[in-house]
Design a protein around this motif. Structure first.
Motif, PDB file in Angstrom:
ATOM      1  N   UNK A 151      43.874  25.115  36.792  1.00  0.00           N
ATOM      2  CA  UNK A 151      43.457  25.527  38.138  1.00  0.00           C
ATOM      3  C   UNK A 151      44.672  25.793  39.025  1.00  0.00           C
ATOM      4  N   UNK A 152      45.705  24.972  38.892  1.00  0.00           N
ATOM      5  CA  UNK A 152      46.931  25.195  39.668  1.00  0.00           C
ATOM      6  C   UNK A 152      47.576  26.530  39.304  1.00  0.00           C
ATOM      7  N   UNK A 153      47.658  26.821  38.016  1.00  0.00           N
ATOM      8  CA  UNK A 153      48.260  28.085  37.577  1.00  0.00           C
ATOM      9  C   UNK A 153      47.431  29.280  38.027  1.00  0.00           C
ATOM     10  N   UNK A 154      46.116  29.104  38.051  1.00  0.00           N
ATOM     11  CA  UNK A 154      45.220  30.189  38.476  1.00  0.00           C
ATOM     12  C   UNK A 154      45.419  30.542  39.953  1.00  0.00           C
ATOM     13  N   UNK A 155      45.924  29.610  40.742  1.00  0.00           N
ATOM     14  CA  UNK A 155      46.180  29.875  42.162  1.00  0.00           C
ATOM     15  C   UNK A 155      47.283  30.918  42.358  1.00  0.00           C
ATOM     16  N   UNK A 156      48.147  31.065  41.357  1.00  0.00           N
ATOM     17  CA  UNK A 156      49.239  32.038  41.387  1.00  0.00           C
ATOM     18  C   UNK A 156      50.086  31.940  42.663  1.00  0.00           C
ATOM     19  N   UNK A 157      50.498  30.707  42.970  1.00  0.00           N
ATOM     20  CA  UNK A 157      51.383  30.470  44.103  1.00  0.00           C
ATOM     21  C   UNK A 157      52.782  30.150  43.576  1.00  0.00           C
ATOM     22  N   UNK A 158      53.764  30.904  44.034  1.00  0.00           N
ATOM     23  CA  UNK A 158      55.141  30.674  43.594  1.00  0.00           C
ATOM     24  C   UNK A 158      55.601  29.257  43.934  1.00  0.00           C
TER      25      UNK A 158
END
Length: 191
Positions: A162-169
């Motif tokens: 879920x964290x990776x799916x947020x696509x926040x640098x």
């Protein structure tokens, strides 16, 4: 007499992860502090590492209050809260009523300052607070796994996805530079 802050102090009585066997219990007051630390860090990363305009203090302040409505609702486990759209929408309505109740416990002059933090904002501050909330959950999973509690293995995988799916640098940067430390013992941290 206004009871807003007396209720806020009761966040320490609301436990998280109620469906999971925990090595160390965590309440929403402890969780909110960690989310504030992480939201502030993500905002500093955005501002100082990536050179984008961001207010770390606004992120930290919203994070401190992001679960305040759970004083009245309790911490509804994620698998239940998001089981289907009807439950999710009903829970949002319950949270709104709880926010109204909590804000009514402040003098009218102070409600405007606290309403955005209790209700949550829109935009990038809210997005970073949501990311910090998920990051805090992932860190809790790492800590439980380090304590030998395999019950958190699936939660760790799902939360990381879920964290990776947020696509926040900012989240990627934090995971790359800081996450490993949460799986270390005290001796390893000092080493």
């Amino acid at each position: 007499m206004y009871n807003f802050f007396a209720y806020i102090s009761r966040m320490k009585y609301i436990d998280r992860w109620s469906l999971m066997r925990n090595s160390v219990t965590e309440n929403i007051q402890e969780h909110s502090h960690m989310v504030a630390v992480l939201a502030h860090a993500l905002a500093v990363i955005r501002r100082d590492v990536f050179g984008e305009d961001c207010d770390p203090n606004a992120c930290a302040a919203e994070a401190l209050f992001h679960d305040a409505t759970e004083i009245f609702t309790g911490d509804l486990p994620t698998p239940i809260k998001y089981y289907n759209p009807a439950i999710r929408d009903a829970y949002r309505q319950v949270e709104s009523v709880a926010a109204d109740k909590l804000l009514s416990m402040l003098p009218r002059e102070m409600r405007g300052a606290y309403a955005p933090m209790v209700r949550g904002t829109e935009g990038e501050v809210h997005r970073l607070v949501k990311a910090a909330d998920k990051l805090a959950a992932y860190i809790k999973c790492l800590e439980e796994l380090e304590a030998g509690n395999g019950e958190f293995a699936n939660a760790a995988q799902e939360t990381l996805a879920a964290l990776k799916k947020m696509e926040l640098r900012e989240v990627s940067y934090f995971l790359e530079h800081f996450a490993e430390g949460f799986g270390l013992t005290l001796d390893e941290l000092n080493g």
